[in-house]
Design a protein around this motif. Structure first.
Motif: not given
Length: 118
Positions: A4-5, A8, A30, A32
Protein backbone atom coordinates in the motif's frame (compact mmCIF):
# COMPACT_ATOMS: atom_id res chain seq x y z
CA UNK A 1 3.69 -7.28 -5.56
CA UNK A 2 3.75 -3.68 -4.33
CA UNK A 3 2.39 -2.82 -0.91
CA UNK A 4 0.00 0.00 0.00
CA UNK A 5 2.73 2.47 0.89
CA UNK A 6 4.69 1.90 -2.34
CA UNK A 7 1.48 2.38 -4.34
CA UNK A 8 0.77 5.63 -2.48
CA UNK A 9 4.31 6.89 -3.11
CA UNK A 10 3.96 6.02 -6.81
CA UNK A 11 0.77 8.12 -6.98
CA UNK A 12 2.50 10.93 -5.06
CA UNK A 13 5.43 10.98 -7.51
CA UNK A 14 3.12 11.91 -10.42
CA UNK A 15 1.62 14.82 -8.51
CA UNK A 16 5.00 16.11 -7.37
CA UNK A 17 6.39 16.01 -10.93
CA UNK A 18 3.45 18.07 -12.17
CA UNK A 19 3.89 20.60 -9.34
CA UNK A 20 7.64 20.79 -10.10
CA UNK A 21 6.80 21.62 -13.74
CA UNK A 22 4.55 24.45 -12.55
CA UNK A 23 7.44 25.73 -10.38
CA UNK A 24 5.09 26.85 -7.61
CA UNK A 25 4.93 26.69 -3.83
CA UNK A 26 3.28 23.48 -2.61
CA UNK A 27 1.19 22.53 0.39
CA UNK A 28 2.23 18.99 1.24
CA UNK A 29 0.02 16.86 3.50
CA UNK A 30 0.92 13.64 5.26
CA UNK A 31 -1.35 11.61 7.50
CA UNK A 32 -0.88 8.67 9.80
CA UNK A 33 -3.40 6.84 11.93
CA UNK A 34 -2.65 9.08 14.91
CA UNK A 35 -1.61 12.44 13.43
CA UNK A 36 -1.75 14.78 10.43
CA UNK A 37 1.07 17.00 9.16
CA UNK A 38 1.18 19.89 6.67
CA UNK A 39 4.12 21.80 5.18
CA UNK A 40 4.35 24.67 2.74
CA UNK A 41 7.51 24.08 0.67
CA UNK A 42 9.39 26.41 -1.66
CA UNK A 43 9.22 25.80 -5.46
CA UNK A 44 12.65 24.10 -5.43
CA UNK A 45 11.49 21.87 -2.57
CA UNK A 46 14.55 22.50 -0.43
CA UNK A 47 13.04 24.97 2.03
CA UNK A 48 10.02 24.67 4.35
CA UNK A 49 8.23 28.02 4.51
CA UNK A 50 5.58 27.03 7.08
CA UNK A 51 4.63 23.86 8.93
CA UNK A 52 1.90 22.62 11.25
CA UNK A 53 1.08 19.26 12.77
CA UNK A 54 -1.17 17.69 15.36
CA UNK A 55 2.00 16.80 17.31
CA UNK A 56 2.65 20.39 18.43
CA UNK A 57 2.53 20.67 22.24
CA UNK A 58 0.07 23.60 22.21
CA UNK A 59 -2.36 21.60 20.04
CA UNK A 60 -1.91 18.32 21.93
CA UNK A 61 -3.59 19.91 24.97
CA UNK A 62 -6.48 21.16 22.82
CA UNK A 63 -6.97 17.97 20.77
CA UNK A 64 -8.01 14.70 22.33
CA UNK A 65 -7.12 12.85 19.12
CA UNK A 66 -4.80 14.03 16.33
CA UNK A 67 -6.15 11.50 13.81
CA UNK A 68 -9.64 12.82 13.11
CA UNK A 69 -11.37 15.42 10.92
CA UNK A 70 -11.52 17.95 13.76
CA UNK A 71 -7.73 17.87 14.09
CA UNK A 72 -7.33 18.12 10.29
CA UNK A 73 -9.56 21.21 10.21
CA UNK A 74 -7.52 22.92 12.94
CA UNK A 75 -4.23 22.07 11.17
CA UNK A 76 -5.67 23.39 7.87
CA UNK A 77 -6.52 26.76 9.44
CA UNK A 78 -3.17 26.92 11.21
CA UNK A 79 -1.08 26.15 8.11
CA UNK A 80 -3.00 28.76 6.10
CA UNK A 81 -2.42 31.42 8.76
CA UNK A 82 1.30 30.61 8.96
CA UNK A 83 1.71 30.56 5.16
CA UNK A 84 -0.07 33.90 4.73
CA UNK A 85 2.05 35.37 7.53
CA UNK A 86 5.17 34.16 5.64
CA UNK A 87 3.90 35.91 2.48
CA UNK A 88 2.47 32.93 0.57
CA UNK A 89 -1.12 33.15 -0.68
CA UNK A 90 -1.10 30.79 -3.71
CA UNK A 91 -0.06 27.13 -3.40
CA UNK A 92 -0.40 23.82 -5.24
CA UNK A 93 -2.03 21.10 -3.12
CA UNK A 94 0.09 17.95 -2.77
CA UNK A 95 -1.97 15.22 -1.13
CA UNK A 96 1.03 12.82 -1.13
CA UNK A 97 -0.87 10.03 -2.87
CA UNK A 98 -3.66 9.97 -0.28
CA UNK A 99 -7.28 10.05 -1.48
CA UNK A 100 -8.88 13.51 -1.48
CA UNK A 101 -11.35 12.34 1.10
CA UNK A 102 -11.88 12.49 4.86
CA UNK A 103 -9.05 14.15 6.79
CA UNK A 104 -7.10 15.27 3.71
CA UNK A 105 -10.23 16.94 2.31
CA UNK A 106 -11.04 18.54 5.69
CA UNK A 107 -7.53 20.03 5.89
CA UNK A 108 -7.72 21.38 2.32
CA UNK A 109 -11.16 22.96 2.81
CA UNK A 110 -10.10 24.57 6.13
CA UNK A 111 -6.97 26.03 4.47
CA UNK A 112 -9.11 27.45 1.64
CA UNK A 113 -11.55 29.02 4.10
CA UNK A 114 -8.64 30.59 6.00
CA UNK A 115 -7.51 32.38 2.81
CA UNK A 116 -5.04 30.07 1.07
CA UNK A 117 -5.68 29.76 -2.69
CA UNK A 118 -5.19 26.49 -4.64
Amino acid sequence: MINKNEARLRRARKTRLKIAELNTVRLSVHRTNLHIYAQVCSPCGSQVIAAASSLEPALRKELANGGNKNAATIIGKLIAERAIKAGVAQVAFDRSGFQYHGRVKALAEAAREAGLKF
